[in-house]
Design a protein around this motif. Structure first.
Motif, PDB file in Angstrom:
ATOM      1  N   ASN A  27       0.855  -1.332  -0.087  1.00 31.54           N
ATOM      2  CA  ASN A  27       0.120   0.106  -0.073  1.00 31.54           C
ATOM      3  C   ASN A  27       0.876   1.302   0.314  1.00 31.54           C
ATOM      4  O   ASN A  27       0.543   2.308   0.581  1.00 31.54           O
ATOM      5  CB  ASN A  27      -0.925   0.278   1.331  1.00 31.54           C
ATOM      6  N   LYS A  28       2.160   1.089  -1.015  1.00 35.61           N
ATOM      7  CA  LYS A  28       3.007   2.267  -1.049  1.00 35.61           C
ATOM      8  C   LYS A  28       3.273   2.476  -2.345  1.00 35.61           C
ATOM      9  O   LYS A  28       3.288   1.465  -2.977  1.00 35.61           O
ATOM     10  CB  LYS A  28       4.248   2.037  -0.003  1.00 35.61           C
ATOM     11  N   GLY A  29       3.521   3.967  -2.652  1.00 40.51           N
ATOM     12  CA  GLY A  29       3.921   4.008  -3.941  1.00 40.51           C
ATOM     13  C   GLY A  29       5.117   3.710  -4.382  1.00 40.51           C
ATOM     14  O   GLY A  29       6.095   2.994  -3.475  1.00 40.51           O
ATOM     15  N   LYS A  30       5.421   3.420  -5.650  1.00 35.96           N
ATOM     16  CA  LYS A  30       6.726   2.893  -6.145  1.00 35.96           C
ATOM     17  C   LYS A  30       7.038   3.486  -7.328  1.00 35.96           C
ATOM     18  O   LYS A  30       6.247   3.872  -8.268  1.00 35.96           O
ATOM     19  CB  LYS A  30       6.382   1.448  -6.387  1.00 35.96           C
ATOM     20  N   THR A  31       8.430   3.838  -7.422  1.00 36.70           N
ATOM     21  CA  THR A  31       8.890   4.436  -8.472  1.00 36.70           C
ATOM     22  C   THR A  31       9.310   3.371  -9.637  1.00 36.70           C
ATOM     23  O   THR A  31       9.980   2.175  -9.166  1.00 36.70           O
ATOM     24  CB  THR A  31      10.445   5.148  -8.103  1.00 36.70           C
ATOM     25  N   LEU A  32       9.053   3.926 -10.956  1.00 31.65           N
ATOM     26  CA  LEU A  32       9.407   2.885 -12.021  1.00 31.65           C
ATOM     27  C   LEU A  32      10.021   3.443 -13.092  1.00 31.65           C
ATOM     28  O   LEU A  32       9.682   4.515 -13.543  1.00 31.65           O
ATOM     29  CB  LEU A  32       7.979   2.342 -12.439  1.00 31.65           C
ATOM     30  N   GLU A  33      11.041   2.869 -13.341  1.00 30.17           N
ATOM     31  CA  GLU A  33      11.669   3.471 -14.688  1.00 30.17           C
ATOM     32  C   GLU A  33      11.219   2.654 -16.195  1.00 30.17           C
ATOM     33  O   GLU A  33      11.154   1.597 -16.163  1.00 30.17           O
ATOM     34  CB  GLU A  33      13.306   3.305 -14.858  1.00 30.17           C
ATOM     35  N   LEU A  34      10.568   3.577 -16.876  1.00 28.42           N
ATOM     36  CA  LEU A  34      10.113   3.198 -18.092  1.00 28.42           C
ATOM     37  C   LEU A  34      10.961   2.944 -19.251  1.00 28.42           C
ATOM     38  O   LEU A  34      12.013   3.203 -19.108  1.00 28.42           O
ATOM     39  CB  LEU A  34       9.125   4.248 -18.756  1.00 28.42           C
ATOM     40  N   MET A  35      10.675   2.243 -20.431  1.00 26.16           N
ATOM     41  CA  MET A  35      11.602   1.860 -21.534  1.00 26.16           C
ATOM     42  C   MET A  35      12.253   3.156 -22.272  1.00 26.16           C
ATOM     43  O   MET A  35      13.363   2.970 -22.543  1.00 26.16           O
ATOM     44  CB  MET A  35      10.806   1.042 -22.485  1.00 26.16           C
ATOM     45  N   ASP A  36      11.605   4.298 -21.987  1.00 23.94           N
ATOM     46  CA  ASP A  36      12.205   5.432 -22.665  1.00 23.94           C
ATOM     47  C   ASP A  36      13.054   6.177 -21.901  1.00 23.94           C
ATOM     48  O   ASP A  36      13.592   7.380 -22.114  1.00 23.94           O
ATOM     49  CB  ASP A  36      11.094   6.216 -23.072  1.00 23.94           C
ATOM     50  N   GLY A  37      13.392   5.762 -20.520  1.00 28.21           N
ATOM     51  CA  GLY A  37      14.252   6.217 -19.476  1.00 28.21           C
ATOM     52  C   GLY A  37      13.555   7.370 -18.633  1.00 28.21           C
ATOM     53  O   GLY A  37      14.088   7.588 -17.629  1.00 28.21           O
ATOM     54  N   SER A  38      12.258   7.546 -18.892  1.00 24.89           N
ATOM     55  CA  SER A  38      11.659   8.582 -18.038  1.00 24.89           C
ATOM     56  C   SER A  38      11.109   7.580 -16.727  1.00 24.89           C
ATOM     57  O   SER A  38      10.893   6.427 -16.515  1.00 24.89           O
ATOM     58  CB  SER A  38      10.275   8.926 -18.652  1.00 24.89           C
ATOM     59  N   ILE A  39      10.968   8.150 -15.654  1.00 25.24           N
ATOM     60  CA  ILE A  39      10.625   7.798 -14.351  1.00 25.24           C
ATOM     61  C   ILE A  39       9.209   8.302 -13.917  1.00 25.24           C
ATOM     62  O   ILE A  39       8.910   9.455 -13.999  1.00 25.24           O
ATOM     63  CB  ILE A  39      11.697   8.362 -13.313  1.00 25.24           C
ATOM     64  N   VAL A  40       8.424   7.330 -13.311  1.00 25.64           N
ATOM     65  CA  VAL A  40       7.252   7.748 -12.840  1.00 25.64           C
ATOM     66  C   VAL A  40       6.793   7.238 -11.576  1.00 25.64           C
ATOM     67  O   VAL A  40       7.632   6.270 -11.104  1.00 25.64           O
ATOM     68  CB  VAL A  40       5.985   7.047 -13.870  1.00 25.64           C
ATOM     69  N   ARG A  41       5.806   7.583 -10.894  1.00 26.86           N
ATOM     70  CA  ARG A  41       5.683   6.969  -9.681  1.00 26.86           C
ATOM     71  C   ARG A  41       4.110   6.376  -9.756  1.00 26.86           C
ATOM     72  O   ARG A  41       3.378   6.915 -10.224  1.00 26.86           O
ATOM     73  CB  ARG A  41       5.317   8.208  -8.459  1.00 26.86           C
ATOM     74  N   LEU A  42       4.422   5.025  -9.140  1.00 21.89           N
ATOM     75  CA  LEU A  42       2.920   4.313  -9.463  1.00 21.89           C
ATOM     76  C   LEU A  42       2.354   4.257  -7.970  1.00 21.89           C
ATOM     77  O   LEU A  42       3.049   4.023  -7.013  1.00 21.89           O
ATOM     78  CB  LEU A  42       3.459   2.868  -9.654  1.00 21.89           C
ATOM     79  N   THR A  43       1.065   4.749  -7.903  1.00 25.30           N
ATOM     80  CA  THR A  43       0.305   4.859  -6.738  1.00 25.30           C
ATOM     81  C   THR A  43      -0.299   3.661  -6.370  1.00 25.30           C
ATOM     82  O   THR A  43      -0.611   2.667  -7.405  1.00 25.30           O
ATOM     83  CB  THR A  43      -0.623   6.095  -6.516  1.00 25.30           C
ATOM     84  N   PRO A  44      -0.805   3.076  -5.025  1.00 31.06           N
ATOM     85  CA  PRO A  44      -1.571   1.823  -4.725  1.00 31.06           C
ATOM     86  C   PRO A  44      -2.872   2.001  -5.686  1.00 31.06           C
ATOM     87  O   PRO A  44      -3.415   1.029  -6.162  1.00 31.06           O
ATOM     88  CB  PRO A  44      -1.854   1.936  -3.463  1.00 31.06           C
ATOM     89  N   MET A  45      -3.276   3.142  -5.751  1.00 30.91           N
ATOM     90  CA  MET A  45      -4.537   3.226  -6.651  1.00 30.91           C
ATOM     91  C   MET A  45      -4.570   2.905  -8.023  1.00 30.91           C
ATOM     92  O   MET A  45      -5.465   2.494  -8.606  1.00 30.91           O
ATOM     93  CB  MET A  45      -5.529   4.601  -6.472  1.00 30.91           C
ATOM     94  N   GLN A  46      -3.392   3.569  -8.685  1.00 33.19           N
ATOM     95  CA  GLN A  46      -3.107   3.442 -10.034  1.00 33.19           C
ATOM     96  C   GLN A  46      -2.936   1.901 -10.341  1.00 33.19           C
ATOM     97  O   GLN A  46      -3.495   1.200 -11.112  1.00 33.19           O
ATOM     98  CB  GLN A  46      -1.914   4.179 -10.269  1.00 33.19           C
ATOM     99  N   SER A  75       2.034   6.656 -22.101  1.00 37.44           N
ATOM    100  CA  SER A  75       1.305   5.433 -22.228  1.00 37.44           C
ATOM    101  C   SER A  75       1.093   4.898 -20.974  1.00 37.44           C
ATOM    102  O   SER A  75       0.304   4.030 -20.681  1.00 37.44           O
ATOM    103  CB  SER A  75       2.171   4.346 -23.304  1.00 37.44           C
ATOM    104  N   PHE A  76       1.851   5.235 -19.880  1.00 38.62           N
ATOM    105  CA  PHE A  76       1.876   4.751 -18.740  1.00 38.62           C
ATOM    106  C   PHE A  76       0.501   5.559 -18.020  1.00 38.62           C
ATOM    107  O   PHE A  76      -0.271   4.912 -17.005  1.00 38.62           O
ATOM    108  CB  PHE A  76       3.166   5.162 -17.810  1.00 38.62           C
ATOM    109  N   SER A  77       0.223   6.787 -18.207  1.00 35.42           N
ATOM    110  CA  SER A  77      -0.816   7.479 -17.627  1.00 35.42           C
ATOM    111  C   SER A  77      -2.095   7.025 -17.514  1.00 35.42           C
ATOM    112  O   SER A  77      -2.574   6.756 -18.795  1.00 35.42           O
ATOM    113  CB  SER A  77      -0.625   8.979 -18.216  1.00 35.42           C
ATOM    114  N   PRO A  78      -2.837   6.612 -16.825  1.00 28.59           N
ATOM    115  CA  PRO A  78      -4.092   5.951 -16.582  1.00 28.59           C
ATOM    116  C   PRO A  78      -5.235   6.874 -17.201  1.00 28.59           C
ATOM    117  O   PRO A  78      -5.021   8.125 -17.156  1.00 28.59           O
ATOM    118  CB  PRO A  78      -4.410   5.946 -15.150  1.00 28.59           C
TER     119      PRO A  78
END
Length: 78
Positions: A27-46, A75-78
């Motif tokens: 139930n904690k957010g997680k940082t994810l590096e995408l294939m294009d090198g950008s970094i996003v934060r994944l929330t539990p709700m997402q 493409s990651f954005s819900p």
């Protein structure tokens, strides 16, 4: 030796599955590096939304969905 496209797809699928599972289980957010090198934060709700959408898809569509999630920030954005 470089990875084949199939190996890369499998690695990417494992990466997003592990990230989503961890995010939901802790139930904690997680940082994810995408294939294009950008970094996003994944929330539990997402993560929960991604699981819900993923589970409604056919097996082949699930694989495409997992890849789409980790390609780019857009493409990651819900």
């Amino acid at each position: 030796m470089s990875d084949t496209p199939s190996q890369l797809k499998n690695e990417v699928s494992r990466k997003i599955i592990d990230c989503v599972r961890e995010c939901v289980s802790t139930n904690k957010g997680k940082t994810l590096e995408l294939m294009d090198g950008s970094i996003v934060r994944l929330t539990p709700m997402q993560a929960e939304k991604f699981i819900s959408i993923h589970d409604e898809l056919s097996e082949s569509s699930q694989a495409s969905f997992r890849l789409m999630l980790v390609e780019t920030k857009q493409s990651f954005s819900p």
